[in-house]
Design a protein around this motif. Sequence first.
Motif, short mmCIF file in Angstrom:
data_model
loop_
_atom_site.label_atom_id
_atom_site.label_comp_id
_atom_site.label_asym_id
_atom_site.label_seq_id
_atom_site.Cartn_x
_atom_site.Cartn_y
_atom_site.Cartn_z
N THR A 192 -1.03 -34.68 0.21
CA THR A 192 -2.34 -34.98 -0.36
C THR A 192 -2.83 -33.86 -1.27
OG1 THR A 192 -3.83 -33.95 1.28
CG2 THR A 192 -2.85 -36.08 1.86
N ALA A 193 -3.68 -34.26 -2.19
CA ALA A 193 -4.32 -33.30 -3.10
C ALA A 193 -5.54 -33.96 -3.71
CB ALA A 193 -3.36 -32.84 -4.19
N ARG A 194 -6.50 -33.16 -4.10
CA ARG A 194 -7.69 -33.71 -4.78
C ARG A 194 -7.26 -34.34 -6.10
NH1 ARG A 194 -12.45 -29.61 -6.14
NH2 ARG A 194 -10.74 -28.77 -7.41
N THR A 195 -6.24 -33.72 -6.76
CA THR A 195 -5.69 -34.26 -7.99
C THR A 195 -4.20 -34.52 -7.75
OG1 THR A 195 -7.25 -32.90 -9.27
CG2 THR A 195 -5.42 -33.90 -10.48
N PRO A 196 -3.83 -35.74 -7.38
CA PRO A 196 -2.43 -36.02 -7.01
C PRO A 196 -1.42 -35.68 -8.08
CG PRO A 196 -3.87 -37.81 -6.30
CD PRO A 196 -4.71 -36.89 -7.14
#
Length: 279
Positions: free
Chosen positions: A36-40
Amino acid sequence: MSAKVKTVLITGCSAGGIGGALAEAFHESGYHVFATARTPSKIAKSLATAPKVTVLKLDVLSSDSIREAVENVKSQTGGKLDVLVNNSGGGLILPALDTSIEEGKKLFDLNFWAPIAVTQAFAPLLIDAKGCLVNNSSITGKIPMLYNSMYGASKAALINASETLRLELARFDVRTITLISGGVKTNFFENNQATRLPDGSRYEDEKEFIYGLSDGRLQANAVNSKDYAHKVVREVEKGTTGKLWVGSGAGGAQYAVRLLPQWMIDRLMEGHMRSAAPK
């Protein structure tokens, strides 16, 4: 998804960071990885396109985003999660007298409240799996470092909360590992806002030293993120629980905290930091 495949969700998996390295290490160990990431789009393409990897958008500061991630994982795993790794975090190198309360609160939101919120949301899945919670903290949460007061305080709070969670989750057969992380070669400093002293700072004579701490030079002799990540995965796999000191300098820091007087620890830490400062 096969019930035999273990699952892990890791926050903050952008390429070049600890999260990305952990995702790759768990994947190599046979886990289905929810990266996961805030900006994939910042997740390495080689990881994002690998089999048994699911990329999810997750902003750990958004309750709606956390809730959506939980539902996504539940739908793919039947309501279980074997490992949750709270890795997302940020830094701030600035004297305490020059740090605004607003900046300090934002750092606590990211380094402390966010992992607590993510843990609360995924707890039912961990409990159903009798899984493992991993919280990534820092030796700065155990040893005071010059001009790291807010960062160190946020990590100290996480350490205390994580160790208390260890006690509280044990009754549900969920293990908790608190990573006391030392130096790791990553792009951590590149992703943090550059340090700038405010006008009239009482620390103007320390400006070059403080700015030097923000450019990543203290990572020069740090362990690489791949070795760090594989060490963490091995500890998860063998059933470790409690504080795990890992990364460059972590072993020495653990020894110092246990055996040395505070004045000696202070002198050693300042000497280490100043040895890497611009000449």
